[in-house]
Scaffold this motif. Structure first.
Motif, PDB file in Angstrom:
ATOM      1  N   UNK A  77     -54.332 -39.944 -31.091  1.00 30.69           N
ATOM      2  CA  UNK A  77     -53.936 -38.580 -30.726  1.00 30.69           C
ATOM      3  C   UNK A  77     -53.775 -38.413 -29.213  1.00 30.69           C
ATOM      4  N   UNK A  81     -50.525 -37.014 -26.853  1.00 27.99           N
ATOM      5  CA  UNK A  81     -50.644 -35.974 -25.820  1.00 27.99           C
ATOM      6  C   UNK A  81     -50.226 -36.498 -24.454  1.00 27.99           C
ATOM      7  N   UNK A 137     -66.992 -33.228 -31.265  1.00 23.38           N
ATOM      8  CA  UNK A 137     -66.512 -31.999 -30.616  1.00 23.38           C
ATOM      9  C   UNK A 137     -66.495 -32.183 -29.099  1.00 23.38           C
ATOM     10  N   UNK A 140     -63.488 -34.093 -27.907  1.00 23.34           N
ATOM     11  CA  UNK A 140     -62.304 -33.221 -27.865  1.00 23.34           C
ATOM     12  C   UNK A 140     -62.369 -32.298 -26.646  1.00 23.34           C
ATOM     13  N   UNK A 141     -63.552 -31.761 -26.367  1.00 23.26           N
ATOM     14  CA  UNK A 141     -63.712 -30.898 -25.188  1.00 23.26           C
ATOM     15  C   UNK A 141     -63.352 -31.666 -23.913  1.00 23.26           C
ATOM     16  N   UNK A 143     -61.334 -34.240 -23.601  1.00 25.84           N
ATOM     17  CA  UNK A 143     -59.887 -34.460 -23.545  1.00 25.84           C
ATOM     18  C   UNK A 143     -59.165 -33.188 -23.096  1.00 25.84           C
ATOM     19  N   UNK A 144     -59.621 -32.028 -23.602  1.00 23.73           N
ATOM     20  CA  UNK A 144     -59.000 -30.761 -23.202  1.00 23.73           C
ATOM     21  C   UNK A 144     -59.232 -30.501 -21.712  1.00 23.73           C
ATOM     22  N   UNK A 145     -60.461 -30.767 -21.228  1.00 24.16           N
ATOM     23  CA  UNK A 145     -60.743 -30.583 -19.795  1.00 24.16           C
ATOM     24  C   UNK A 145     -59.854 -31.499 -18.965  1.00 24.16           C
ATOM     25  N   UNK A 147     -56.909 -32.582 -19.675  1.00 25.46           N
ATOM     26  CA  UNK A 147     -55.557 -32.011 -19.634  1.00 25.46           C
ATOM     27  C   UNK A 147     -55.528 -30.788 -18.702  1.00 25.46           C
ATOM     28  N   UNK A 148     -56.575 -29.961 -18.775  1.00 26.46           N
ATOM     29  CA  UNK A 148     -56.624 -28.789 -17.880  1.00 26.46           C
ATOM     30  C   UNK A 148     -56.607 -29.209 -16.411  1.00 26.46           C
TER      31      UNK A 148
END
Lengths: 323, 323
Positions: A77, A81, A137, A140-141, A143-145, A147-148
């Protein structure tokens, strides 16, 4: 005990694991990504974690594979992204098949990771699942950070360390802890295994950042300076942006905003800025702090020195690696 | 017992469920998609399944929400794959945020679905997880088959029914079975609940296909003939392609390959072809066969007629719906 025994047991188990058959578009990508190799560091940590407390480390094999399947699900995944064309030198799943297949195969891989955990005895299953859910979880957090952070230039050192901790280190901590839980270790020891794995993991990631700039080109394997060329927000760059002022900050920002440049010149110039700011020493100190914390965690694990030797020797290899 | 009590308990639980907080980009889309509403059919089935055997249906609430979270995870990822702009009349997550966020939020939703299952007592947890893993994998298989069928014109009736069974019906079967397992039902009863849910689910999907062509425009809510206009591979079209020959098949293929057409004329013409082939009667017969099988499954569940009344009345509403 020789860790080669573990590696071979893992390879055999990975080769014989069936993830499903029909439709082929859903399951072939799983076989594909799992066969691309890699160091199998996470499942190896699980077996080493179990071996600290028991000779029956084979009880931890399927859960160990679960960690590797989960890790490869995140790669599948993440590659979508990041629009990555290659993974371990081979086409990524979304390139070889397509985006939709990479999304859906990844989804079913996550289900497969849970299925492999059902090998755990019922008395330990709930505990392991709670730990795995939290870890998954957090990954995933992270990975989101990550990207942010791509669109932010005010990321602090603390935020960066938190991001790499979530994105990569908590899974190493969980992998070790999992082995301990399955082997019936006491709660204090499994906590130390988790914390130790996290600390070593953070040190490992910071060393990644360091080697990219200060690695020995003869040993590093990749092009030194790749992160500098790509403006990658590494610990070194974040630290430099925090510490630099005046003309040095202007010079650094100049290189960051420059769209056309000679690669070697940019690497040389930014490295010089890092040198003037003592970034290498600061980073090395942080790395050695995290490694020391991790080793201290491992010291407090209630297992014999003989049992610990494999984990400690593996950790030393991670600490001393130069590529 | 009035099913409204269940619906209200579910709404309250959904509103108060915390999926996580930081980073907001990861968790806001979960709150968003869960708040878009829908009939909450799946968690309702779980509570009804539990109520068949116990007054303590509240023990099944968190697992029921788990089914709803899983269902909404599949919607979030399916909407990316189908490039759908709207879900329940509101922007889809990948439209409101972006593709990467929809992938990653969906991933963490799947983890959340597993976390909600940890509310189940340890003696039943392993069994439920094994059933959930199988169901979740089947739902992914169904979605992959659906995507595969888009580019195939030789899909058989049996393949189509297998696809809708996997993509949508097995989750209804699992939702019901889950309630039974939590309530401590016997294995035969939970199997009948699952099979009953699957059969009613298949009938429900086939009725969807039927209503799109033969629904009463005053009651249907959507434009009648939408599937015909879009060349959607429904049970009716697959059946027609299997049965038609000679000029009728030529005519049908003509409409399928025609790029510019009057919508009303195409709907009228294709419906006429269906009429000539008796597609409506064949489809209605299949639907009523599946509904009858499902009701027969429910008859064999070991619960009192009083307890069964809610499930049976809900099932009759599904059977008789005209929109």
């Amino acid at each position: 005990m020789n860790p080669i025994v573990f590696v071979e047991a893992l390879q055999k188990e990975i080769q014989s694991t069936q993830y499903g058959r029909h439709p082929a578009e859903l399951y072939d990508p799983i076989q594909y990504i799992m066969s691309l190799g890699g160091k199998r560091m996470r499942p190896l940590l699980t077996l080493m974690g179990a071996y600290l407390f028991t000779d029956e480390w084979e009880k931890a094999i399927k859960p160990a594979i679960s960690v590797e399947v989960f890790h490869n699900f995140t790669l599948m995944h993440d590659d979508i992204m990041d629009q990555a064309p290659l993974r371990r030198g081979q086409p990524t799943v979304h390139e070889k098949w397509n985006h939709n297949i990479a999304i859906l195969s990844g989804d079913v891989m996550l289900v497969n990771a849970y299925e492999l955990l059902l090998d755990i005895t019922p008395d330990k299953l709930r505990h392991v699942l709670a730990r795995f859910n939290r870890t998954a979880a957090e990954v995933c957090e992270g990975q989101q950070l990550d990207m942010n952070f791509e669109t932010r230039w005010d990321v602090t050192e603390a935020e960066y360390v938190e991001m790499i901790k979530l994105k990569t280190s908590v899974l190493l901590g969980y992998a070790l802890e999992l082995g301990g839980i399955i082997a019936g270790a006491d709660a204090e020891s499994t906590n130390h295994l988790r914390e130790g794995g996290i600390n070593i993991g953070i040190g490992f990631q910071l060393k990644d950042d360091l080697l990219d700039v200060y690695g020995d080109p003869a040993k590093f394997g990749k092009q030194v300076g790749g992160d500098i060329i790509a403006n990658k927000k590494t610990f070194l760059l974040i630290e430099a942006l925090e510490k630099a002022g005046g003309t040095l900050l202007d010079e650094l920002n100049g290189w960051l905003s420059c769209r056309e440049f000679d690669k070697a010149e940019k690497v040389r110039a930014v490295t010089e800025i890092y040198d003037k700011l003592n970034i290498r020493q600061v980073t090395e100190q942080r790395i050695s702090d995290y490694f020391a914390k991790g080793l201290s965690n491992f010291e407090q694990v209630q297992a014999t020195p003989e049992r610990k030797e494999m984990l400690l020797s593996f950790t030393r290899q991670l600490i001393e690696r130069e590529n």
